[in-house]
Motif scaffolding. Structure first.
Motif, PDB file in Angstrom:
ATOM      1  N   GLY A 290       0.803  -1.217   0.000  1.00 24.42           N
ATOM      2  CA  GLY A 290       0.000   0.000   0.000  1.00 24.42           C
ATOM      3  C   GLY A 290       0.831   1.259   0.000  1.00 24.42           C
ATOM      4  N   VAL A 291       1.911   1.273   0.785  1.00 22.81           N
ATOM      5  CA  VAL A 291       2.722   2.473   0.915  1.00 22.81           C
ATOM      6  C   VAL A 291       3.556   2.734  -0.342  1.00 22.81           C
ATOM      7  CG1 VAL A 291       4.872   1.575   1.893  1.00 22.81           C
ATOM      8  CG2 VAL A 291       3.959   3.740   2.713  1.00 22.81           C
ATOM      9  N   LEU A 292       3.678   1.742  -1.201  1.00 26.19           N
ATOM     10  CA  LEU A 292       4.386   1.931  -2.469  1.00 26.19           C
ATOM     11  C   LEU A 292       3.423   2.199  -3.628  1.00 26.19           C
ATOM     12  CD1 LEU A 292       7.079  -0.898  -2.144  1.00 26.19           C
ATOM     13  CD2 LEU A 292       7.357   1.550  -1.698  1.00 26.19           C
ATOM     14  N   VAL A 293       2.294   1.493  -3.651  1.00 26.96           N
ATOM     15  CA  VAL A 293       1.366   1.583  -4.778  1.00 26.96           C
ATOM     16  C   VAL A 293       0.557   2.876  -4.754  1.00 26.96           C
ATOM     17  CG1 VAL A 293      -0.691   0.564  -5.827  1.00 26.96           C
ATOM     18  CG2 VAL A 293       1.201  -0.909  -5.098  1.00 26.96           C
ATOM     19  N   LEU A 294      -0.066   3.210  -3.632  1.00 27.71           N
ATOM     20  CA  LEU A 294      -0.958   4.369  -3.591  1.00 27.71           C
ATOM     21  C   LEU A 294      -0.229   5.696  -3.832  1.00 27.71           C
ATOM     22  CD1 LEU A 294      -3.422   3.353  -0.730  1.00 27.71           C
ATOM     23  CD2 LEU A 294      -3.828   3.372  -3.194  1.00 27.71           C
ATOM     24  N   PRO A 295       0.954   5.942  -3.241  1.00 24.37           N
ATOM     25  CA  PRO A 295       1.666   7.183  -3.571  1.00 24.37           C
ATOM     26  C   PRO A 295       2.089   7.245  -5.034  1.00 24.37           C
ATOM     27  CG  PRO A 295       2.514   6.250  -1.540  1.00 24.37           C
ATOM     28  CD  PRO A 295       1.623   5.215  -2.150  1.00 24.37           C
ATOM     29  N   TRP A 296       2.457   6.093  -5.600  1.00 21.43           N
ATOM     30  CA  TRP A 296       2.832   6.071  -7.022  1.00 21.43           C
ATOM     31  C   TRP A 296       1.649   6.471  -7.887  1.00 21.43           C
ATOM     32  CZ3 TRP A 296       1.090   3.145 -11.190  1.00 21.43           C
ATOM     33  CH2 TRP A 296       1.868   3.232 -12.356  1.00 21.43           C
ATOM     34  N   LEU A 297       0.465   5.915  -7.588  1.00 22.47           N
ATOM     35  CA  LEU A 297      -0.734   6.277  -8.353  1.00 22.47           C
ATOM     36  C   LEU A 297      -1.063   7.752  -8.177  1.00 22.47           C
ATOM     37  CD1 LEU A 297      -3.072   3.219  -7.616  1.00 22.47           C
ATOM     38  CD2 LEU A 297      -1.920   3.770  -9.778  1.00 22.47           C
ATOM     39  N   SER A 298      -0.894   8.257  -6.945  1.00 24.81           N
ATOM     40  CA  SER A 298      -1.223   9.652  -6.670  1.00 24.81           C
ATOM     41  C   SER A 298      -0.278  10.606  -7.390  1.00 24.81           C
ATOM     42  CB  SER A 298      -1.168   9.890  -5.158  1.00 24.81           C
ATOM     43  OG  SER A 298      -1.450  11.233  -4.858  1.00 24.81           O
ATOM     44  N   ASP A 299       1.028  10.328  -7.344  1.00 30.90           N
ATOM     45  CA  ASP A 299       1.998  11.189  -8.040  1.00 30.90           C
ATOM     46  C   ASP A 299       1.800  11.127  -9.548  1.00 30.90           C
ATOM     47  OD1 ASP A 299       3.148  12.124  -5.755  1.00 30.90           O
ATOM     48  OD2 ASP A 299       5.029  11.031  -5.949  1.00 30.90           O
ATOM     49  N   ARG A 300       1.496   9.949 -10.044  1.00 28.02           N
ATOM     50  CA  ARG A 300       1.357   9.769 -11.495  1.00 28.02           C
ATOM     51  C   ARG A 300       0.155  10.537 -12.041  1.00 28.02           C
ATOM     52  NH1 ARG A 300       3.221   6.240 -15.358  1.00 28.02           N
ATOM     53  NH2 ARG A 300       1.793   5.724 -17.057  1.00 28.02           N
ATOM     54  N   SER A 301      -0.953  10.527 -11.297  1.00 28.46           N
ATOM     55  CA  SER A 301      -2.180  11.172 -11.764  1.00 28.46           C
ATOM     56  C   SER A 301      -2.305  12.616 -11.283  1.00 28.46           C
ATOM     57  CB  SER A 301      -3.394  10.378 -11.272  1.00 28.46           C
ATOM     58  OG  SER A 301      -3.482  10.419  -9.856  1.00 28.46           O
TER      59      SER A 301
END
Length: 444
Positions: A290-301
């Motif tokens: 979670g701590v890797l996937v959700l920030p990645w999605l947030s920064d990307r979008s």
């Protein structure tokens, strides 16, 4: 030279020591969860006293967070973080001296006071080194230490408890001593591992310093954003108040589960201390995702609100499952909760720097962190009182779930800049990424 090269260079240099420091920080504050039954037997600390003592850590944490962060902003991160680590490492070792509820309360309070400036200090420190578009991922890498600490710490703690009788000490005493000592040793190296500001970095060229500084300055709130300047304005700002509540909701979910997960896992028949430690690590594997996937999605979008709301909804759903289901599926439900509550935090911390700058940001980050971490006091305390009154700690998960759900509702109502990058901001970021031959172009 381009922005990606500088970003990778900064990340390789600073994130590993920050990560290791947070591993030890989280381990030293939560390892008490593994010795709940041992403290009851050897020190007379019942469920309610344990819940209060586990949570009183966050009273000291809340009281000293703001002054500690102001000292860091003025004095520099590397020296102040080293001092904090050295003190809390010694206090963690001193937990081995616990012999009564009162002593337990005092040591936990002092430990919280010593750790108060670490997390908000690092969140502030990240804003010195990473532009807004990279802060979600950088904060996610830093906060992944929470999951790694629990994955490693629970089995290691279970093993150390097995040293019962060695040199006349109980196993739980060995656990506190051997998990606090590395913190003291690492504290001595911190002044050489960290650099206060980009302009102080001998490991960056002048061109790299100029590019990094220009990108960070471009992300500061504009005059149009009207950031609050005075303490009364900051405390009375509805945006800050909502952020404080949302972080409170996240933290009550985190620590309500953290301090009681081993007890919940203990309902599974046939597990000894080591087995409980290993099974207790499973939700933290999901938390690491979670701590890797959700920030990645947030920064990307560029979308902060959507991933943050999703994380809180998953947390609430997982907590309900942890309360309702039999032991084995309950652990699976807590895996979902862990994915949510840990993934929420790095996304959340991308928002405050869009509202404030300088000393106001230093104080506000600590204010939000301190108030939010009172959830770390209320969560364990509610669980402890509930267990004493009803005989089942899982009943306390229902109250915690309601607060987490309320946090998700507040996030749904967020309406301000910083929760979704505007086309103008994205365009400016693209232009900054294209600066390769002349880093000083960003300054003109």
């Amino acid at each position: 030279m381009n922005a990606d090269t500088v970003r990778r260079k900064v990340a390789r240099r600073l994130l590993p020591p920050l990560f290791l420091m947070f591993v030890l920080s989280f381990l030293d504050r939560t390892n008490v969860a593994l010795v709940k039954t041992h403290l009851a037997t050897d020190a007379g600390i019942d469920a309610a006293a344990y819940g209060f003592g586990a949570g009183v850590f966050f009273v000291g944490y809340a009281l000293l967070g703001v002054p500690s962060n102001l000292v860091l902003h003025r004095w520099g991160a590397r020296r102040w973080l080293a001092v904090l680590m050295f003190v809390w490492g010694l206090l963690s070792c001193a937990m081995a001296l616990t012999s009564s509820p009162t002593g337990f309360y005092v040591l936990r309070f002092l430990l919280g006071a010593a750790e108060a400036g670490f997390f908000p200090g690092v969140i502030l420190y990240i804003t010195y080194w990473f532009p807004a578009a990279d802060r979600g991922k950088a904060t996610g890498m830093f906060q992944s230490a929470v999951a790694v600490s629990s994955i490693i710490g629970n089995p290691v703690g279970g093993y150390l408890i097995g040293l019962h009788g060695l040199a006349g000490l109980d196993g739980w005493q060995w656990m506190f001593l051997l998990e606090g000592a590395p913190t003291v040793l690492l504290a001595l190296a911190v002044p050489w591992l960290l650099t206060d500001r980009p302009e102080d970095a001998r490991w960056l060229t002048d061109e790299e310093k100029a590019l990094l500084t220009a990108r960070i300055e471009a992300d500061r709130p504009t005059d149009d954003a009207q950031p609050p300047r005075r303490i009364r304005e900051i405390v009375g700002d509805s945006r800050v108040l909502r952020l404080m509540f949302v972080y409170f909701a996240i933290q009550i979910g985190v620590y309500g589960v953290t301090f009681w997960l081993p007890a919940l896992v203990g309902r599974i028949e046939g597990l000894n201390d080591v087995g409980i430690g290993f099974v207790s690590a499973l939700p933290w594997v999901c938390a690491l995702l979670g701590v890797l996937v959700l920030p990645w999605l947030s920064d990307r979008s560029g979308n902060r609100r959507g991933p943050l709301r999703l994380a809180l909804v998953l947390t609430a759903a997982g907590l309900v499952g942890g309360a309702l289901l039999p032991p084995v599926p309950a652990v699976a439900a807590l895996c979902v909760a862990a994915f949510g509550f840990l993934g929420a935090q790095p996304v959340f911390w991308t928002v405050p720097p869009t509202l404030l700058t300088g000393v106001q940001m230093a104080g506000t980050i600590a204010l939000i962190s301190g108030f939010g971490n009172l959830g770390g006091f209320l969560g364990p305390y509610v669980m402890g009182v509930t267990e004493s009154a009803t005989g089942s700690g899982t009943n306390g998960l229902y109250a915690i779930t309601l607060i987490v759900a309320a946090g998700a509702a507040v996030v749904t109502g967020f309406r301000w800049a910083g929760l979704r990058a505007s086309p103008t901001t994205q365009q400016q970021q693209t232009e900054k990424e294209e600066i390769t031959d002349d880093p000083h172009r960003a300054l003109r």
